[in-house]
Design an enzyme around this catalytic site. Structure first.
Site, PDB file in Angstrom:
ATOM      1  N   SER A 200       0.881  -1.395  -0.145  1.00 25.64           N
ATOM      2  CA  SER A 200      -0.035   0.023  -0.121  1.00 25.64           C
ATOM      3  C   SER A 200       0.955   1.241   0.178  1.00 25.64           C
ATOM      4  O   SER A 200       1.592   1.323  -0.885  1.00 25.64           O
ATOM      5  CB  SER A 200      -1.017  -0.024   1.000  1.00 25.64           C
ATOM      6  OG  SER A 200      -1.951   0.947   1.160  1.00 25.64           O
ATOM      7  N   ASP A 267     -18.465 -15.401 -12.292  1.00 26.73           N
ATOM      8  CA  ASP A 267     -17.549 -16.119 -11.801  1.00 26.73           C
ATOM      9  C   ASP A 267     -17.196 -17.509 -12.704  1.00 26.73           C
ATOM     10  O   ASP A 267     -15.904 -17.920 -12.790  1.00 26.73           O
ATOM     11  CB  ASP A 267     -18.551 -16.646 -10.447  1.00 26.73           C
ATOM     12  CG  ASP A 267     -17.563 -17.790  -9.649  1.00 26.73           C
ATOM     13  OD1 ASP A 267     -16.290 -17.816 -10.058  1.00 26.73           O
ATOM     14  OD2 ASP A 267     -18.032 -17.981  -8.678  1.00 26.73           O
ATOM     15  N   ASP A 270     -14.238 -17.964 -16.244  1.00 30.37           N
ATOM     16  CA  ASP A 270     -12.890 -18.599 -15.983  1.00 30.37           C
ATOM     17  C   ASP A 270     -13.051 -20.249 -15.915  1.00 30.37           C
ATOM     18  O   ASP A 270     -11.707 -20.736 -15.901  1.00 30.37           O
ATOM     19  CB  ASP A 270     -12.121 -17.997 -14.809  1.00 30.37           C
ATOM     20  CG  ASP A 270     -13.066 -18.028 -13.562  1.00 30.37           C
ATOM     21  OD1 ASP A 270     -13.450 -19.230 -13.377  1.00 30.37           O
ATOM     22  OD2 ASP A 270     -12.723 -17.302 -12.725  1.00 30.37           O
ATOM     23  N   VAL A 272     -14.200 -22.091 -13.305  1.00 31.57           N
ATOM     24  CA  VAL A 272     -14.330 -22.697 -12.065  1.00 31.57           C
ATOM     25  C   VAL A 272     -15.320 -21.765 -11.251  1.00 31.57           C
ATOM     26  O   VAL A 272     -15.187 -20.473 -11.172  1.00 31.57           O
ATOM     27  CB  VAL A 272     -13.041 -22.514 -11.336  1.00 31.57           C
ATOM     28  CG1 VAL A 272     -12.982 -23.439 -10.023  1.00 31.57           C
ATOM     29  CG2 VAL A 272     -12.024 -22.875 -12.099  1.00 31.57           C
ATOM     30  N   ASP A 434      -8.655  -5.867  -5.237  1.00 37.28           N
ATOM     31  CA  ASP A 434      -7.943  -4.882  -4.174  1.00 37.28           C
ATOM     32  C   ASP A 434      -9.377  -3.883  -4.124  1.00 37.28           C
ATOM     33  O   ASP A 434      -9.616  -3.078  -5.099  1.00 37.28           O
ATOM     34  CB  ASP A 434      -6.872  -4.426  -4.775  1.00 37.28           C
ATOM     35  CG  ASP A 434      -6.149  -3.424  -3.798  1.00 37.28           C
ATOM     36  OD1 ASP A 434      -7.056  -2.446  -3.054  1.00 37.28           O
ATOM     37  OD2 ASP A 434      -4.828  -3.534  -3.629  1.00 37.28           O
ATOM     38  N   HIS A 470      -6.906  -6.150  -0.590  1.00 38.88           N
ATOM     39  CA  HIS A 470      -5.774  -5.011  -0.465  1.00 38.88           C
ATOM     40  C   HIS A 470      -4.721  -5.682   0.609  1.00 38.88           C
ATOM     41  O   HIS A 470      -5.112  -5.966   1.665  1.00 38.88           O
ATOM     42  CB  HIS A 470      -6.503  -3.665  -0.044  1.00 38.88           C
ATOM     43  CG  HIS A 470      -5.358  -2.558  -0.035  1.00 38.88           C
ATOM     44  ND1 HIS A 470      -4.642  -2.285  -1.147  1.00 38.88           N
ATOM     45  CD2 HIS A 470      -4.946  -1.842   0.939  1.00 38.88           C
ATOM     46  CE1 HIS A 470      -3.873  -1.296  -0.843  1.00 38.88           C
ATOM     47  NE2 HIS A 470      -4.046  -1.012   0.424  1.00 38.88           N
TER      48      HIS A 470
END
Ligand SMILES: *[C@@H]1O[C@H](CO)[C@@H](O)[C@H](O)[C@H]1NC(C)=O
Ligand SMILES: *[C@@H]1O[C@H](CO)[C@@H](O)[C@H](O)[C@H]1NC(C)=O
Ligand SMILES: *[C@@H]1O[C@H](CO)[C@@H](O)[C@H](O)[C@H]1NC(C)=O
Ligand SMILES: *[C@@H]1O[C@H](CO)[C@@H](O)[C@H](O)[C@H]1NC(C)=O
Ligand SMILES: *[C@@H]1O[C@H](CO)[C@@H](O)[C@H](O)[C@H]1NC(C)=O
Ligand SMILES: *[C@@H]1O[C@H](CO)[C@@H](O)[C@H](O)[C@H]1NC(C)=O
Ligand SMILES: *[C@@H]1O[C@H](CO)[C@@H](O)[C@H](O)[C@H]1NC(C)=O
Ligand SMILES: *[C@@H]1O[C@H](CO)[C@@H](O)[C@H](O)[C@H]1NC(C)=O
Ligand SMILES: *[C@@H]1O[C@H](CO)[C@@H](O)[C@H](O)[C@H]1NC(C)=O
Length: 539
Positions: A200, A267, A270, A272, A434, A470
């Site tokens: 960060s 979801d 991809d 999965v 993030d 994050h």
């Protein structure tokens, strides 16, 4: 990996044996010769740290899995100094462990904190001489206190430029110099290798070191970096202003339901179904399409997804583009959060519920670093009202922020020639979920460096971490790379080039693993057991 670990241990043995002639007297006198070009030492204190322990704390685990510190013995040194004529007072802290591995580690800060004091013992317990600085302002050593920018202005209209520069870069250079000097005075040997470790703000600082002080650190681990500081903070604040101006403060629970709907929609692209959108760029979710659906809340009554909530969600997950649509150097002013990210860091609210859900009233609960950036550094008025600013107002603020601060605190200079020449290595990773700092900003920076130097991979590698929040996030489902420091040390000292980063989920019922890919490659599911790293490749 096993081989690399063994190598590292052997190397440590070599380093340790060369560090045997230590004076190791933990007194002020040992450090009386410390000096700093441009600095005037005001005070030095040395104190023995015995059998020190700290509990494992995910919020303090900077770039490693949470682990406790136990039985640490070290010499602590506090160095207080000023830069002549600048009326600043800076505290730099160094811990010199009894079991020294011959290396230095500079540990980074978070938010407005220049250094994270409680990260020092973690580094020292791994054998590093560890250094951090307060940068000349409040350091939140007592974790019950709050990190606020009360130091940005000398008076209304007058930015404290010295303290800003201290925070942005200068005291980081000083800390590296003082840390090395303190280690040499104590152990009687020079530091063999120096490492930076931060996330960060600490990630921004690591990039700053590579750009401005390319000779201080041999290896830099600088993750989820708050680079483009003068830009991403503004887009974070814009979501709050947008909600205020449009009377659209939305219960966090409802925003979470929009997030869940986005994940539900994307979801499986991809291959999965695991709550992770591996490639958010492939997801085109329009929040307006789920308005009217009901959602359940654990923190309040359930409700119906509103069009106002959808508009807040959309602003938070969109880049900030000037209304005349002319982009800045082909890029938006700032990026949005990727789809799948939590909303609490940009759009949190405090809500009071009446007897039924229609009587909910919410007010803002902003991320104050972004609000204080506008107040202190752009309006230069600590009581400036940020919450009635509109899109055109933000366009003006973006231009001012870039003009006045990019070179001071942006840490986005793509010329890393000197760092490369010095033999430095920099590893960064960024979570694609993030919730604070959009990963696109880090990708943009890496691509700028690559355009200047196609050999960028020789010294600077960026990895993307699907589904990771994050820095460290126990509530995001993604693959967290908690052993990267080892990978960095093996690159610097053993020439073991990291092509992927080993990562695993944290806090899920069943642990899942994956090897994170070096940008621009992305993680691809190849089929088979989605919990195993062998089921994925980089393409
Ligand atoms: C070190 O600290 C631990 C826990 O705080 C304690 O149990 C132990 O007795 C201490 N050891 C010594 C030698 O003081
Ligand atoms: C060193 O600095 C730390 C952090 O401010 C403080 O808690 C500690 O008391 C200081 N120690 C000495 C001996 O001054
Ligand atoms: C120096 O800083 C102190 C507070 O840290 C302040 O009280 C004092 O007025 C400052 N002096 C000058 C000359 O700015
Ligand atoms: C909310 O909870 C109710 C009662 O438990 C359930 O019937 C409903 O399906 C849930 N709705 C959603 C959107 O999860
Ligand atoms: C991230 O960057 C990609 C590629 O430039 C772009 O398509 C996408 O809209 C950006 N995402 C956000 C949320 O800004
Ligand atoms: C959101 O804001 C509320 C009110 O200030 C606070 O209690 C809560 O901890 C915040 N939630 C998160 C996830 O930060
Ligand atoms: C909810 O409460 C408000 C005021 O407290 C009232 O005006 C409204 O009729 C109530 N709605 C329902 C569906 O009970
Ligand atoms: C953010 O700033 C506001 C206004 O000063 C304050 O009321 C609030 O407590 C701050 N929030 C945090 C988390 O410090
Ligand atoms: C914004 O708020 C400030 C202070 O509350 C007020 O003085 C100003 O007129 C407002 N500006 C707009 C455009 O509403």
């Amino acid at each position: 990996m096993r081989k690399a670990q063994i190598f590292r241990t052997a190397l440590e043995a070599v380093l340790l044996s060369t560090a045997a002639t230590a004076d190791q007297s933990c007194t002020k006198e040992t450090f009386s010769d410390l000096s700093l070009s441009g600095g005037e030492i005001l005070d030095i204190a040395a104190f023995a740290v015995n059998n020190f322990s700290l509990p494992a704390d995910p919020s303090l685990a900077v770039n490693h899995y949470p682990e406790a510190v136990t039985g640490l013995s070290a010499c602590g040194v506090n160095v207080t100094y000023t830069h002549a004529g600048q009326n600043d007072t800076i505290n730099t802290w160094v811990w010199l462990p009894e079991d020294w591995n011959g290396r230095l580690m500079g540990v980074g800060g978070a938010g407005w904190r220049t250094g994270n004091y409680w990260a020092i013992p973690h580094a020292a317990s791994k054998g590093f001489a560890a250094v951090a600085t307060d940068g000349g302002h409040y350091a939140e050593i007592d974790p019950s206190t709050v990190d606020r920018n009360t130091w940005g202005l000398k008076s209304k209209g007058n930015v404290d430029w010295n303290l800003l520069q201290d925070f942005a870069s200068i005291t980081l250079d000083d800390a590296a110099t003082l840390g090395k000097a303190a280690a040499k005075a104590f152990y009687g040997e020079s530091v063999k290798r120096s490492y930076w470790n931060g996330c960060s703000t600490g990630g921004r600082q690591g990039h700053m070191m590579a750009q401005k002080y390319p000779h201080q650190y041999d290896g830099i681990l600088a993750t989820a970096p708050a680079i483009n500081w003068e830009r991403w903070l503004l887009n974070n604040a814009y979501t709050q202003s947008f909600a205020a101006v449009n009377d659209a403060y939305t219960p966090l629970c409802e925003l979470n339901a929009f997030q869940a709907a986005a994940i539900e929609a994307c979801d499986e692209i991809d291959g999965v179904k695991d709550g992770i959108i591996m490639d958010p760029d492939s997801c085109s979710f329009d929040a307006a399409t789920v308005v009217g659906q009901s959602y359940n809340c654990s923190t309040g009554p359930s409700g119906t997804l509103s069009s106002k909530g959808a508009s807040v969600f959309t602003v938070a997950t969109s880049p900030f583009v000037p209304e005349d649509s002319s982009l800045v150097n082909g890029r938006p002013f700032a990026y949005g959060l990727e789809l799948g990210s939590a909303l609490w860091a940009v759009a949190n609210t405090t809500c009071v519920y009446g007897a039924n859900e229609t009587s909910v009233t919410c007010t803002r609960a902003p991320f104050n670093v972004s609000i204080e950036w506008i107040q202190n550094y752009l309006a230069k008025d600590a009581s400036f009202n940020v919450f009635n600013l509109t899109h055109p107002d933000y366009e003006t603020l973006f231009r001012q922020s870039i003009d006045q601060y990019s070179s001071i605190i942006g840490a986005s200079n793509p010329d890393l020639t000197e760092f490369k020449k010095a033999g430095g290595k920099l590893i960064t990773w960024h979570g694609l979920a993030d919730e604070f700092i959009p990963p696109n900003g880090t990708i943009e920076y890496w691509e700028k460096v690559q355009r200047q130097d196609p050999e960028v991979d020789d010294y600077y590698r960026l990895f993307s971490a699907p589904g990771v929040g994050h820095c460290f996030s126990t509530n995001a489902p993604g693959w967290y790379p908690g052993d990267v420091l080892d990978a960095l040390i093996n690159w610097v000292e053993g020439g073991v080039v990291p092509d992927t980063l080993e990562a695993k989920t944290v806090g899920l019922a069943k642990e899942r693993s994956a090897n994170l890919c070096k940008w621009p490659k992305r993680l691809i599911y190849e089929g088979g057991d989605g919990d195993l790293a062998s089921s994925y490749s980089c393409a």
